[in-house]
Motif scaffolding. Sequence first.
Motif, PDB file in Angstrom:
ATOM      1  N   SER A 410     -18.890  12.285  47.340  1.00  0.00           N
ATOM      2  CA  SER A 410     -17.615  11.640  47.705  1.00  0.00           C
ATOM      3  C   SER A 410     -17.585  10.162  47.351  1.00  0.00           C
ATOM      4  O   SER A 410     -16.612   9.468  47.651  1.00  0.00           O
ATOM      5  N   GLY A 411     -18.658   9.657  46.733  1.00  0.00           N
ATOM      6  CA  GLY A 411     -18.649   8.309  46.189  1.00  0.00           C
ATOM      7  C   GLY A 411     -18.900   7.194  47.172  1.00  0.00           C
ATOM      8  O   GLY A 411     -18.586   6.038  46.883  1.00  0.00           O
ATOM      9  N   VAL A 412     -19.520   7.486  48.328  1.00  0.00           N
ATOM     10  CA  VAL A 412     -19.766   6.423  49.307  1.00  0.00           C
ATOM     11  C   VAL A 412     -21.251   6.088  49.431  1.00  0.00           C
ATOM     12  O   VAL A 412     -21.638   5.303  50.294  1.00  0.00           O
ATOM     13  N   ALA A 413     -22.093   6.660  48.562  1.00  0.00           N
ATOM     14  CA  ALA A 413     -23.533   6.406  48.605  1.00  0.00           C
ATOM     15  C   ALA A 413     -23.905   5.306  47.616  1.00  0.00           C
ATOM     16  O   ALA A 413     -23.410   5.276  46.490  1.00  0.00           O
ATOM     17  N   ARG A 414     -24.805   4.418  48.039  1.00  0.00           N
ATOM     18  CA  ARG A 414     -25.321   3.386  47.146  1.00  0.00           C
ATOM     19  C   ARG A 414     -26.537   3.884  46.367  1.00  0.00           C
ATOM     20  O   ARG A 414     -26.847   3.340  45.314  1.00  0.00           O
ATOM     21  N   LEU A 415     -27.246   4.879  46.901  1.00  0.00           N
ATOM     22  CA  LEU A 415     -28.401   5.440  46.235  1.00  0.00           C
ATOM     23  C   LEU A 415     -28.068   6.855  45.772  1.00  0.00           C
ATOM     24  O   LEU A 415     -27.434   7.618  46.509  1.00  0.00           O
ATOM     25  N   GLN A 416     -28.490   7.204  44.591  1.00  0.00           N
ATOM     26  CA  GLN A 416     -28.298   8.552  44.063  1.00  0.00           C
ATOM     27  C   GLN A 416     -29.658   9.234  44.060  1.00  0.00           C
ATOM     28  O   GLN A 416     -30.389   9.232  43.086  1.00  0.00           O
TER      29      GLN A 416
END
Length: 419
Positions: A410-416
């Motif tokens: 959903s695009g709210v993470a800073r780390l992948q």
Amino acid sequence: MTDSENKAHLDADLNRQALDFHALPRPGKIGTEVTKPAETQRDLSLAYTPGVAEPVRQIHADPDLAYRYTNKGNLVAVITDGTAVLGLGNVGGLAGKPVMEGKAVLFKRFADIDCFDIEVDAESPQAFIETVARIAPTFGGINLEDIAAPHCFEIEQALVEQLDIPVFHDDQHGTAIIIAAGLLNALELQGKTLAEARIVVLGAGAAGIAGVRLLLALGAHPDNIFCVDRQGIIHSGRQDLNTYKRGVAVETEKRTLADAMDGADVFIGVSGPDLVSPEMLASMAPRPIVFALSNPVPEIRPAVALSVRDDLVMATGRSDYPNQINNVLGFPFIFRGALDVRASCINQAMQIAAVEALRTLTREPVPAEVLEAYGLKELSFGPDYIIPKPFDPRLRERVPAAVARAAIDSGVARLQTNL
């Protein structure tokens, strides 16, 4: 000794044990630990001056490095104003401190998350918001706790908008997530669907309204949900509704709880003791689902409910009955997943991911260590097992991973991360 006298004796004994537990051998339930060596002069020169200056410079140049050089990324604030502490009401922040410490214990025990409990003496919601916003840089997440409705909605929304770390009011969303996971499983067992089920929600505070919102997001039909407060059904003709209650109002000629219960498939109680009569339960549709979550005394007691209906699936908020709707199934693992990918919020997609993870886990074979922890010989998906047990070790694996993946997607993470 009569039953009431015996109960009073047991309650008094439990109260004494609880006071001793909190007082001895050291007051309170939490403390701090040092995570780096502090045995030599060199250790101290690295932990404090002069060594500490370099991480200060690095963080000043790049604030994200606070996650690398401090405990920010694994630190959650459990914050209250003490206006709605358990079933005790507005006892104030200081009296609520044992609860906040207890919440910190659960975060650490179940998800290895460090916590500071913070009790705020705030004269208004805005003062509370400003206080939390000012101290937020310390933390990787904010768990709001025991804040009365309707101010809890205003407070959470303002902080979500202002901060770039997860802000989660557990009394709202934690309760809603566990209810939704158990309800979806119960509906399947009863041969019903969420889209078609007629649902009564008794209690229009934080948990009730958040629960309705999440059920709607999962596919419930808005015309099929009747919220009931002290004045009766929340309908569109009422003039006494605040903004949040207006959001769950329906057009209906029904007015009372008894009216709402007639023909209902689902009852969810987040209100008070003994508010549902046997006659109301008898009037529900075939194969009803009853979540009587008032604690310690449910809206209708299991013994009474089972004497009236032998075709129901029932859950309570108590550990001494099957199907306990317990927030500890949610908040530690939801925050774990959010912190692991440095999410900026806990959005609806992450909440739904937690619902699905809990729902799915219930259908899998139960490990022997869970059976042993609860003194059971067997346990499998069915009317007495619609939600996982809190001591199920698989929760630590499944729920955080699902929440983290939803944060990334959903695009709210800073780390992948590789999940």
